[in-house]
Design a protein around this motif. Structure first.
Motif, PDB file in Angstrom:
ATOM      1  N   ILE A  70       0.854  -1.183   0.000  1.00  0.00           N
ATOM      2  CA  ILE A  70       0.000   0.000   0.000  1.00  0.00           C
ATOM      3  C   ILE A  70       0.893   1.236   0.000  1.00  0.00           C
ATOM      4  N   LEU A  71       0.312   2.391  -0.276  1.00  0.00           N
ATOM      5  CA  LEU A  71       1.077   3.637  -0.255  1.00  0.00           C
ATOM      6  C   LEU A  71       0.789   4.415   1.018  1.00  0.00           C
ATOM      7  N   TRP A  72       1.840   4.921   1.624  1.00  0.00           N
ATOM      8  CA  TRP A  72       1.747   5.782   2.801  1.00  0.00           C
ATOM      9  C   TRP A  72       2.818   6.853   2.644  1.00  0.00           C
ATOM     10  N   ARG A  73       2.386   8.110   2.634  1.00  0.00           N
ATOM     11  CA  ARG A  73       3.301   9.235   2.414  1.00  0.00           C
ATOM     12  C   ARG A  73       4.109   9.060   1.121  1.00  0.00           C
ATOM     13  N   LYS A  74       3.432   8.569   0.104  1.00  0.00           N
ATOM     14  CA  LYS A  74       4.010   8.354  -1.223  1.00  0.00           C
ATOM     15  C   LYS A  74       5.136   7.318  -1.227  1.00  0.00           C
ATOM     16  N   GLN A  75       5.159   6.450  -0.215  1.00  0.00           N
ATOM     17  CA  GLN A  75       6.146   5.377  -0.148  1.00  0.00           C
ATOM     18  C   GLN A  75       5.413   4.039  -0.085  1.00  0.00           C
ATOM     19  N   PRO A  76       5.981   3.005  -0.691  1.00  0.00           N
ATOM     20  CA  PRO A  76       5.347   1.694  -0.577  1.00  0.00           C
ATOM     21  C   PRO A  76       5.543   1.117   0.826  1.00  0.00           C
ATOM     22  N   VAL A  77       4.508   0.500   1.339  1.00  0.00           N
ATOM     23  CA  VAL A  77       4.580  -0.197   2.629  1.00  0.00           C
ATOM     24  C   VAL A  77       4.194  -1.644   2.370  1.00  0.00           C
ATOM     25  N   PHE A  78       5.088  -2.559   2.781  1.00  0.00           N
ATOM     26  CA  PHE A  78       4.832  -3.980   2.628  1.00  0.00           C
ATOM     27  C   PHE A  78       4.095  -4.474   3.871  1.00  0.00           C
ATOM     28  N   ILE A  79       2.959  -5.117   3.669  1.00  0.00           N
ATOM     29  CA  ILE A  79       2.216  -5.756   4.751  1.00  0.00           C
ATOM     30  C   ILE A  79       2.243  -7.250   4.453  1.00  0.00           C
ATOM     31  N   ARG A  80       2.984  -7.977   5.259  1.00  0.00           N
ATOM     32  CA  ARG A  80       3.227  -9.398   5.022  1.00  0.00           C
ATOM     33  C   ARG A  80       2.562 -10.226   6.109  1.00  0.00           C
ATOM     34  N   HIS A  81       1.721 -11.193   5.707  1.00  0.00           N
ATOM     35  CA  HIS A  81       1.116 -12.147   6.627  1.00  0.00           C
ATOM     36  C   HIS A  81       2.001 -13.385   6.605  1.00  0.00           C
ATOM     37  N   ARG A  82       2.920 -13.461   7.548  1.00  0.00           N
ATOM     38  CA  ARG A  82       3.950 -14.493   7.525  1.00  0.00           C
ATOM     39  C   ARG A  82       3.424 -15.855   7.980  1.00  0.00           C
ATOM     40  N   THR A  83       3.964 -16.882   7.362  1.00  0.00           N
ATOM     41  CA  THR A  83       3.622 -18.255   7.755  1.00  0.00           C
ATOM     42  C   THR A  83       4.474 -18.649   8.957  1.00  0.00           C
ATOM     43  N   ALA A  84       4.110 -19.760   9.578  1.00  0.00           N
ATOM     44  CA  ALA A  84       4.881 -20.262  10.725  1.00  0.00           C
ATOM     45  C   ALA A  84       6.309 -20.601  10.302  1.00  0.00           C
ATOM     46  N   ALA A  85       6.479 -21.111   9.093  1.00  0.00           N
ATOM     47  CA  ALA A  85       7.820 -21.445   8.595  1.00  0.00           C
ATOM     48  C   ALA A  85       8.670 -20.182   8.420  1.00  0.00           C
ATOM     49  N   GLU A  86       8.076 -19.102   7.913  1.00  0.00           N
ATOM     50  CA  GLU A  86       8.821 -17.838   7.754  1.00  0.00           C
ATOM     51  C   GLU A  86       9.215 -17.261   9.108  1.00  0.00           C
ATOM     52  N   ILE A  87       8.312 -17.331  10.064  1.00  0.00           N
ATOM     53  CA  ILE A  87       8.619 -16.831  11.405  1.00  0.00           C
ATOM     54  C   ILE A  87       9.731 -17.657  12.025  1.00  0.00           C
ATOM     55  N   ALA A  88       9.642 -18.991  11.896  1.00  0.00           N
ATOM     56  CA  ALA A  88      10.679 -19.870  12.452  1.00  0.00           C
ATOM     57  C   ALA A  88      12.038 -19.599  11.808  1.00  0.00           C
ATOM     58  N   ALA A  89      12.054 -19.391  10.496  1.00  0.00           N
ATOM     59  CA  ALA A  89      13.320 -19.091   9.811  1.00  0.00           C
ATOM     60  C   ALA A  89      13.900 -17.770  10.295  1.00  0.00           C
ATOM     61  N   ALA A  90      13.050 -16.782  10.495  1.00  0.00           N
ATOM     62  CA  ALA A  90      13.531 -15.480  10.964  1.00  0.00           C
ATOM     63  C   ALA A  90      14.053 -15.567  12.392  1.00  0.00           C
ATOM     64  N   VAL A  91      13.358 -16.301  13.265  1.00  0.00           N
ATOM     65  CA  VAL A  91      13.799 -16.453  14.658  1.00  0.00           C
ATOM     66  C   VAL A  91      15.100 -17.246  14.712  1.00  0.00           C
ATOM     67  N   ALA A  92      15.231 -18.264  13.862  1.00  0.00           N
ATOM     68  CA  ALA A  92      16.453 -19.074  13.835  1.00  0.00           C
ATOM     69  C   ALA A  92      17.667 -18.239  13.442  1.00  0.00           C
ATOM     70  N   ASP A  93      17.457 -17.187  12.654  1.00  0.00           N
ATOM     71  CA  ASP A  93      18.571 -16.351  12.209  1.00  0.00           C
ATOM     72  C   ASP A  93      18.846 -15.166  13.143  1.00  0.00           C
ATOM     73  N   ASP A  94      18.199 -15.112  14.301  1.00  0.00           N
ATOM     74  CA  ASP A  94      18.407 -13.985  15.225  1.00  0.00           C
ATOM     75  C   ASP A  94      19.871 -13.825  15.633  1.00  0.00           C
ATOM     76  N   ASP A  95      20.597 -14.938  15.739  1.00  0.00           N
ATOM     77  CA  ASP A  95      21.998 -14.879  16.177  1.00  0.00           C
ATOM     78  C   ASP A  95      22.989 -14.845  15.023  1.00  0.00           C
ATOM     79  N   ALA A  96      22.513 -14.780  13.799  1.00  0.00           N
ATOM     80  CA  ALA A  96      23.398 -14.757  12.634  1.00  0.00           C
ATOM     81  C   ALA A  96      24.141 -13.427  12.566  1.00  0.00           C
ATOM     82  N   SER A  97      25.267 -13.438  11.885  1.00  0.00           N
ATOM     83  CA  SER A  97      26.053 -12.219  11.705  1.00  0.00           C
ATOM     84  C   SER A  97      25.325 -11.303  10.714  1.00  0.00           C
TER      85      SER A  97
END
Length: 179
Positions: A70-97
């Motif tokens: 969507i557009l907000w202040r003439k900038q694109p804003v991503f609204i993502r409904h993440r799956t459990a697998a995407e959340i798990a992958a993101a949490v697993a990478d919390d300690d990555a460099s």
């Protein structure tokens, strides 16, 4: 009457001239205010700017695993409904460099891990990244090769920062207000 008796000084009592001076000063102050108000008021943001300052969005329109822009202040804003697998992958990478370290929990509102809301502008040169591209299944900026993960964190490429998070609040479980 003796010579030591004094009469009240008539010059201390208010006179007609004093009243005219007070009235003229009040009129001058009122006139200055009447002239200054439009000059000060024009410094406020315009109605078109205020209209873009916030936007509401119904999250029930976004299916699990889907992204909406969507557009907000003439900038694109991503609204993502993440799956459990995407959340798990993101949490697993919390300690990555990472160049701009951030945990997955710091990238969304507490209790709303499935919703990721990001300003969709690459932090390198302002391009719009593409989703489900790149090595981390997040966003990829084709202009210069910046790669973001499923939490919008920069993982490789020239971008110096993670994708920015806009100010937003959950007004209801299915409605957000950005800005």
């Amino acid at each position: 009457m003796s010579t030591t008796d004094t009469f009240p000084d008539e010059s201390a009592a208010p006179s007609r001239r004093d009243f005219i001076h007070v009235l003229a000063a009040a009129a001058a102050i009122g006139g200055a205010g009447a002239v200054a108000w439009p000059l000060i008021d024009q410094l406020n943001p315009g109605a078109d700017t205020l209209a873009f300052s916030s936007v509401e969005f119904d999250l029930s329109k976004v299916a699990l695993g889907q992204e909406v822009t969507i557009l907000w202040r003439k900038q694109p804003v991503f609204i993502r409904h993440r799956t459990a697998a995407e959340i798990a992958a993101a949490v697993a990478d919390d300690d990555a460099s990472m160049r701009d370290p951030a945990t997955d929990a710091s990238r969304h509102k507490p209790g709303h891990a499935e919703w990721l809301i990001l300003i969709g502008v690459c932090t390198h040169l302002g391009c719009v990244p593409l989703f489900k591209q790149g090595r981390y299944d997040g966003w990829f900026c084709p202009c210069h090769g910046s790669v973001y993960d499923t939490a919008g964190r920069i993982r490789s490429g020239p971008a110096p920062k993670n994708l920015y998070l806009p100010d937003y609040v959950f007004e209801t479980p299915t409605r957000i207000r950005i800005g």
